[in-house]
Design an enzyme around this catalytic site. Structure first.
Site, PDB file in Angstrom:
ATOM      1  N   HIS A 258       0.858  -1.185   0.000  1.00 10.42           N
ATOM      2  CA  HIS A 258       0.000   0.000   0.000  1.00 10.42           C
ATOM      3  C   HIS A 258       0.896   1.237   0.000  1.00 10.42           C
ATOM      4  O   HIS A 258       1.343   1.695  -1.041  1.00 10.42           O
ATOM      5  CB  HIS A 258      -0.941  -0.048   1.207  1.00 10.42           C
ATOM      6  CG  HIS A 258      -2.046   0.973   1.167  1.00 10.42           C
ATOM      7  ND1 HIS A 258      -2.400   1.675   0.034  1.00 10.42           N
ATOM      8  CD2 HIS A 258      -2.896   1.421   2.142  1.00 10.42           C
ATOM      9  CE1 HIS A 258      -3.409   2.492   0.299  1.00 10.42           C
ATOM     10  NE2 HIS A 258      -3.717   2.362   1.582  1.00 10.42           N
ATOM     11  N   HIS A 297      -3.273   0.732 -12.874  1.00  7.26           N
ATOM     12  CA  HIS A 297      -4.225   0.849 -11.773  1.00  7.26           C
ATOM     13  C   HIS A 297      -5.504   0.154 -12.203  1.00  7.26           C
ATOM     14  O   HIS A 297      -6.065   0.463 -13.254  1.00  7.26           O
ATOM     15  CB  HIS A 297      -4.503   2.316 -11.434  1.00  7.26           C
ATOM     16  CG  HIS A 297      -5.134   2.514 -10.100  1.00  7.26           C
ATOM     17  ND1 HIS A 297      -6.407   2.048  -9.789  1.00  7.26           N
ATOM     18  CD2 HIS A 297      -4.674   3.106  -8.965  1.00  7.26           C
ATOM     19  CE1 HIS A 297      -6.696   2.359  -8.542  1.00  7.26           C
ATOM     20  NE2 HIS A 297      -5.671   2.995  -8.012  1.00  7.26           N
ATOM     21  N   ASP A 345       1.124   6.847  -7.359  1.00  3.61           N
ATOM     22  CA  ASP A 345       2.338   6.497  -6.614  1.00  3.61           C
ATOM     23  C   ASP A 345       3.578   6.925  -7.392  1.00  3.61           C
ATOM     24  O   ASP A 345       4.538   7.451  -6.817  1.00  3.61           O
ATOM     25  CB  ASP A 345       2.392   4.992  -6.350  1.00  3.61           C
ATOM     26  CG  ASP A 345       1.279   4.515  -5.434  1.00  3.61           C
ATOM     27  OD1 ASP A 345       1.006   5.203  -4.439  1.00  3.61           O
ATOM     28  OD2 ASP A 345       0.682   3.468  -5.722  1.00  3.61           O
TER      29      ASP A 345
END
Length: 413
Positions: A258, A297, A345
């Protein structure tokens, strides 16, 4: 190993499907193919094939739906907080990307997420650290998330339990928590606005960088029931203090799958900086079955709009041309070899890498921002007053099997 590639024939055998169905799975995004070991055939990650095979074994109907719900499957609860669409997250019906372009701050976003109406929970000054936590709170030797996880439970001792408070009091407590967590990320005393507190700690006086931090905080403030938000929401459903829900979110964020994603992206950028052939570096990782951190994603198959927005701002920022060239070269190589596009990210790590910062600020920005969403979910769950308690589908040895084994071991019994 999880990264093993299995050929098409083996994938079809494990799944019990034909070649045409296998290719259909790939086109629908259920599996992804990678170059095989002979560079002419295609392979499939064993872990993905086995995961899909397990789903097929569950069969159809409610049981299968429940099993898939916890992995970006069917919705598991209702919320008014955020909605994920192809053009990015929406906070109570308002686009996060549009909010960034309109100059919104994290405080503005929190007021929206918490449904504050006319109340401004940030109206009062944040105050200073209590004496019992000040040494921990400004200890720069501790990692940012660890520092927050150490201090926040102690801060809970200073305030009344939030579960019994009225909504306005809970929002005011949430605002204090948001500011305190931000200050803990940079080992400073609370002061606002939050994006300036962070930016001044990392790059004092850099107004353009402060704008990037502001944008990142707004874009990452909430993302529906991501892992950390769900963890915080489950804890909130027990009636726990808001401080406990924040600690649950931080604990979930500390995991490498995460919050750890930004550190892995940063490491990839460092590897790219030190190699002479970025395309070869990326292609090698992909062909070996390794992942490309910061790319792809599941909820944005056409590209993560949060990353698109933040990277566009980064390209217009006054940073070294070589740093931007490196970022764009890694993006181009990843898209060429995997077809994947950068996610948020990657954008966070690239922002830090391009500004010659270490990897930690990328996670600190994410943790600071996402706290607004965790608190929104905690407040909503507390208002609903229901315990989140899913059921498990047992797949272990059944009790009658143990009884049969005991009978064989002790025939005279």
């Amino acid at each position: 190993m999880d990264n093993d590639l299995v050929p098409a024939a083996e994938a079809c055998r494990l799944l019990g499907i034909s070649r045409s169905t296998l290719y259909a799975y790939v086109s629908r995004g259920l599996l992804e193919s990678r170059p095989g070991h002979d560079h002419r055939s295609r392979g499939y990650l064993r872990r993905d094939v086995e995961r899909l095979a397990q789903r097929k074994r569950l069969g159809r109907g409610p049981a299968r739906g429940a099993a898939q719900s916890l992995d970006r499957g069917l919705p598991v609860l209702e919320t008014r907080i955020s909605l994920i669409r192809p053009d990015g997250p929406y906070y109570r019906g308002r686009s996060a990307v549009a909010a960034v372009r309109a100059g919104a701050t994290l405080e503005d976003t929190a007021r929206l997420l918490w449904d504050c109406g006319s109340q401004d929970p940030f109206a009062d000054p944040p105050g200073d650290w209590p004496a019992r936590v000040v040494a921990l709170a400004i200890d720069t030797e501790l990692p940012p998330v660890a520092r927050a996880m150490a201090v926040i439970p102690l801060l809970a001792l200073q305030v009344p339990h939030s579960f019994q408070a009225d909504p306005a009091t809970r929002r005011a407590l949430a605002a204090t928590l948001l500011r305190q967590n931000a200050a803990l990320m940079v080992a400073r005393r609370p002061a606002g606005p939050v994006h300036r507190l962070l930016a001044d700690a990392w790059r004092p006086g850099d107004a353009a960088f402060a704008e990037l931090v502001r944008a990142a905080l707004v874009l990452c403030a909430d993302h529906e029931l991501n892992v950390s938000a769900f963890a915080a929401r489950v804890v909130a459903s027990t009636g726990a203090h808001l401080h406990a829900t924040v600690c649950a979110g931080l604990s979930a964020l500390s995991g490498p799958r995460h919050g750890g994603a930004t550190a892995r992206v940063y490491a990839l950028l460092e590897d790219a900086r030190q190699c002479s052939d970025i395309g070869r570096l990326v292609a090698g990782r992909w062909k070996r079955g390794e992942d490309l951190p910061g790319f792809g994603h599941a909820l944005y198959p056409d590209g993560d709009p949060r990353a698109i927005e933040l990277l566009a701002m980064l390209r217009n920022a006054p940073v070294e041309a070589g740093a931007l060239h490196l970022v764009d070269a890694v993006i181009a190589a990843a898209e060429a070899h995997s077809g994947r596009r950068p996610n948020v990210d990657f954008a966070l790590a690239a922002t830090c890498h391009a500004h010659r910062l270490p990897a930690e600020p990328a996670l600190a920005m994410f943790a600071t921002s996402r706290l607004a969403g965790w608190l929104a979910h905690a407040l909503e769950q507390q208002a609903q007053g229901r315990l989140i308690r899913p059921r498990a589908r047992y797949t272990g040895v059944m009790p009658d099997a143990h009884a049969a084994d005991a009978g064989r071991d002790h025939p005279g019994a």
